[in-house]
Design a protein around this motif. Structure first.
Motif, short mmCIF file in Angstrom:
data_model
loop_
_atom_site.label_atom_id
_atom_site.label_comp_id
_atom_site.label_asym_id
_atom_site.label_seq_id
_atom_site.Cartn_x
_atom_site.Cartn_y
_atom_site.Cartn_z
N GLU A 1 0.83 -1.20 0.00
CA GLU A 1 0.00 0.00 0.00
C GLU A 1 0.87 1.25 0.00
N ALA A 2 2.03 1.18 0.65
CA ALA A 2 2.93 2.34 0.68
C ALA A 2 3.70 2.49 -0.63
N ASN A 3 3.77 1.41 -1.43
CA ASN A 3 4.50 1.43 -2.69
C ASN A 3 3.66 0.79 -3.79
N PRO A 4 2.54 1.41 -4.16
CA PRO A 4 1.63 0.78 -5.13
C PRO A 4 2.25 0.57 -6.50
N ALA A 5 3.32 1.29 -6.82
CA ALA A 5 3.96 1.12 -8.13
C ALA A 5 4.62 -0.25 -8.29
N THR A 6 4.76 -1.01 -7.19
CA THR A 6 5.34 -2.35 -7.27
C THR A 6 4.29 -3.45 -7.37
N ALA A 7 3.01 -3.08 -7.39
CA ALA A 7 1.95 -4.08 -7.33
C ALA A 7 2.00 -5.06 -8.50
N HIS A 8 2.44 -4.59 -9.67
CA HIS A 8 2.44 -5.44 -10.85
C HIS A 8 3.43 -6.59 -10.74
N MET A 9 4.36 -6.53 -9.78
CA MET A 9 5.37 -7.57 -9.66
C MET A 9 4.81 -8.83 -9.01
N ASN B 1 -2.57 -9.12 -7.46
CA ASN B 1 -2.54 -7.73 -7.01
C ASN B 1 -2.64 -7.66 -5.49
N PRO B 2 -1.63 -7.09 -4.81
CA PRO B 2 -1.65 -7.06 -3.35
C PRO B 2 -2.40 -5.88 -2.76
N LEU B 3 -2.91 -4.99 -3.59
CA LEU B 3 -3.52 -3.75 -3.10
C LEU B 3 -4.99 -3.95 -2.74
N SER B 4 -5.45 -3.15 -1.80
CA SER B 4 -6.83 -3.27 -1.31
C SER B 4 -7.85 -2.67 -2.28
N GLY B 5 -7.39 -1.78 -3.16
CA GLY B 5 -8.30 -1.13 -4.10
C GLY B 5 -8.79 0.21 -3.64
N ALA B 6 -8.33 0.63 -2.45
CA ALA B 6 -8.73 1.94 -1.93
C ALA B 6 -7.96 3.04 -2.64
N ARG B 7 -8.42 4.25 -2.48
CA ARG B 7 -7.79 5.44 -3.06
C ARG B 7 -7.56 5.25 -4.56
N MET B 8 -6.30 5.40 -5.03
CA MET B 8 -5.99 5.31 -6.45
C MET B 8 -5.33 3.98 -6.79
N ASP B 9 -5.52 2.97 -5.93
CA ASP B 9 -4.85 1.69 -6.13
C ASP B 9 -5.18 1.06 -7.48
N ASN B 10 -6.44 1.20 -7.92
CA ASN B 10 -6.85 0.56 -9.16
C ASN B 10 -6.09 1.09 -10.37
N LEU B 11 -5.52 2.29 -10.26
CA LEU B 11 -4.76 2.84 -11.36
C LEU B 11 -3.49 2.03 -11.60
N PHE B 12 -3.04 1.31 -10.58
CA PHE B 12 -1.82 0.54 -10.70
C PHE B 12 -2.09 -0.95 -10.95
#
Length: 335
Positions: free
Chosen positions: A238-246, A250-261
């Motif tokens: 969550e602190a480094n959403p630019a690494t989610a694609h690795m 997808n490890p992100l919760s989808g909150a805020r702008m997470d879906n953009l990554f």
């Protein structure tokens, strides 16, 4: 193709830095930005894998500190005809994994304690085979540098906001330059993320199925990881959403702008593709890594999640540290 894509990404980063440097300081700022971008490009190529591993607090393990996991990766790497990658474990309850490294000779795979403590041996084999397929296809070069570039662009946007707010209106950048830094930099980060093709996950799934010989074990792992990943928070991601694609999921919760990554295809589509592969391979669960894996994993598959050992920092069967009270050999969750 991945080398060409990486060169284009690095050239794009240089151009973006020069444009923002010009907006902030004219010709002098552009020259400074060019020097900074060039240094960052060189650093990213040689050190981006170390940066990402450090970002997630990954600790390297070997045949002595995590024998089951390490030996599993070694067997898979042998089957994939790859050099033995470095093996890491992240103390994180979310089940997930990723690969990094600029080429197969410098490859590394990392798995969370959540993944190792909750999946069967067959499923872990499928996940790690998927990650080794990324290394074999040279995906990790583009994926890791992209993460670094996207992080740099986000840093550039934050710097632009600070710079615009700390200078007087007469000397600072005008409103158009400020808008460009605040709005266009995040958009540029999204464009960089779009450089990561969704098809790479399908190719890695296919390659992983071929390496481990059990496409349905990988499909089962994807279903389980996807079901738990959005329920278990991953603070580092969550602190480094630019690494989610690795990550494999997808490890992100989808909150805020997470879906953009988000660069992952739908898990259901990936599972359907693996079913097709299993059909062509004759089922997928009968062959592959051998009966040893199935005998080890079958009893554990019946174990309720509540009965499994709780995971925590530096605990569990994967590289136990500081356990003076119990020196008995640990077999891990696979038997």
């Amino acid at each position: 193709m991945n080398h060409v894509k990486t060169a284009m990404l690095l050239a794009g980063l240089t151009a973006l830095f020069m444009a923002v440097g010009f907006a902030l300081g004219g010709s002098g700022g552009m020259i400074i930005a060019f020097v900074v971008a060039t240094a960052m490009n060189l650093f990213s190529y040689w050190n981006s894998d170390k940066m990402v591993l450090r970002m997630y607090g990954a600790r390297e393990v070997d045949a002595h500190t995590a024998p089951e996991f390490y030996n599993l990766v070694a067997e898979l790497a042998h089957r994939a005809e790859l050099p033995m990658p470095r093996v890491y474990i992240m103390d994180n309850p979310q089940p997930n994994a990723f690969a990094t490294g600029r080429n197969p000779q410098h490859g590394a795979v990392a798995a969370t304690t959540g993944l190792l403590n909750s999946l069967s041996r067959d499923e872990v084999a499928g996940v790690m085979a998927h990650e080794l397929a990324h290394i074999k296809h040279y995906d990790t070069l583009t994926m890791t540098i992209t993460a670094t570039i996207a992080g740099a662009i986000s840093m550039l946007a934050n710097f632009g906001m600070f710079f615009a707010g700390s200078r007087g209106n007469n000397n600072g950048p005008g409103p158009i330059a400020t808008i460009a830094m605040v709005v266009l930099a995040p958009i540029a980060a999204m464009l960089v993320q779009m450089a990561i093709s969704r098809s790479r996950e399908y190719e890695a799934d296919r390659g992983g199925a071929e390496i481990c010989g059990q496409p349905m074990a990988l499909a089962s792992a994807l279903a389980r990881i996807s079901g738990e990943a959005h329920q278990v928070h991953n603070d580092e991601a969550e602190a480094n959403p630019a690494t989610a694609h690795m990550f494999i999921i997808n490890p992100l919760s989808g909150a805020r702008m997470d879906n953009l990554f988000s660069t992952h295809p739908a898990t259901e589509n990936r599972i359907a593709a693996l079913r097709d592969i299993a059909g062509r391979m004759g089922g997928g669960m009968g062959g592959g890594m051998g009966g040893m894996f199935r005998r080890a994993s079958r009893p554990q598959a019946q174990t309720p999640a509540a009965d499994r050992p709780a995971s925590g920092p530096a605990h569990g069967p994967w590289g136990q540290r500081g356990s003076e009270a119990d020196d008995r050999p640990r077999r891990g969750p696979w038997g």
